[in-house]
Write a protein that holds these residues in place. Structure first.
Motif, PDB file in Angstrom:
ATOM      1  N   TRP A  46       0.829  -1.212   0.000  1.00 13.56           N
ATOM      2  CA  TRP A  46       0.000   0.000   0.000  1.00 13.56           C
ATOM      3  C   TRP A  46       0.862   1.260   0.000  1.00 13.56           C
ATOM      4  O   TRP A  46       0.540   2.237  -0.664  1.00 13.56           O
ATOM      5  N   SER A  81     -11.966   1.818   2.554  1.00 13.59           N
ATOM      6  CA  SER A  81     -10.931   2.845   2.439  1.00 13.59           C
ATOM      7  C   SER A  81      -9.607   2.221   2.038  1.00 13.59           C
ATOM      8  O   SER A  81      -9.465   0.996   1.985  1.00 13.59           O
ATOM      9  N   ASN A  82      -8.626   3.101   1.756  1.00  7.55           N
ATOM     10  CA  ASN A  82      -7.267   2.665   1.446  1.00  7.55           C
ATOM     11  C   ASN A  82      -7.217   1.666   0.292  1.00  7.55           C
ATOM     12  O   ASN A  82      -6.394   0.746   0.287  1.00  7.55           O
TER      13      ASN A  82
END
Length: 247
Positions: A136, A184-185
């Motif tokens: 990420w 999210s993310n």
């Protein structure tokens, strides 16, 4: 049927729940009332020290930002959940604007009966979480870990990733609140953002049972979210204080 303004409140509350989980996993102080969530501890990378929860409490929130500015020495961010605050006079600059997003419960319920996309799995141990965060963070440099292993003990937080040869090449975070499940993310290495967002939505829908899916996005990712069935339901913005407070 909730109005868009009420949906935005649900989105903001769910996002504050994610903040609560991340700060708790770091062992940081945090406080909350009906109008805002905040912490007087230095925030983890990419997290604000305050997020607002009520579009009408502008004066109260403005004063709270002043108090927080006195309590924190270095730069910090404030997430205005309804784009109602003007913090320029307090030394802040607008970092970005975005839209809260919502996919209704019927879509989530339909997704719950579908298998997870090929290669996707839930992250369940610290080593896998470490690899997930490295993937990420490939385009998100940071000076320390954002997601400590303790967050895996929170039953309302789930990390999902698409396994590749040595780590993950896509992923997302899902967090459950009483009224919604947040997505999210969402990230993808090497492109394919729209497809990955749809896969992440499916993972979130399986986890959500019959709750609506919520989140916030801007730019190309907002377009990817719309292709996955999300609609914008309100505006938010993030303000950043760059300079340290005056001595």
């Amino acid at each position: 049927m909730l109005a868009a303004a009420d949906k935005a409140r649900v989105c903001a509350a769910n996002n504050a729940d994610l903040y609560e989980a991340v700060f708790r996993a770091h062992g940081l102080n945090r406080q909350r009332n009906p109008f805002l969530w905040w912490s007087e501890s230095p925030a983890p990378p990419y997290y604000s020290n305050m997020t607002t929860l009520d579009p009408g409490a502008i004066e109260f929130q403005h004063e709270a930002v002043k108090r927080l500015s006195s309590a924190l020495d270095g730069p910090f961010a404030v997430k205005d959940g309804f784009s109602r605050l003007d913090l320029a006079s307090l030394g802040f600059k607008l970092l970005f604007s975005a839209s809260w997003t919502w996919a209704n419960a019927s879509r989530a319920a339909a997704g719950a009966h579908s298998p997870m996309a090929f290669g996707w799995e839930r992250v369940r141990d610290p080593d896998a979480l470490h690899a997930w965060e490295d993937a990420w963070a490939e385009d998100n440099p940071r000076d320390r870990r954002v997601f400590p292993p303790a967050i895996l003990d929170n039953p309302d937080i789930a990390f999902f990733g698409r396994a590749s040869a040595c780590d993950f090449d896509a992923g997302c975070i899902v967090n459950r609140s009483p009224g919604a499940v947040g997505l999210s993310n969402v990230f993808a290495k090497g492109g394919g953002a729209a497809t990955v967002y749809q896969d992440a939505t499916l993972a979130a829908a399986i986890y959500a049972d019959d709750l609506p899916l919520v989140g916030y996005e801007h730019g190309d990712t907002l377009h990817a979210a719309s292709l996955a069935g999300f609609e914008p339901v309100g505006d938010l913005c993030v303000w950043l204080r760059h300079s340290e407070r005056a001595a």
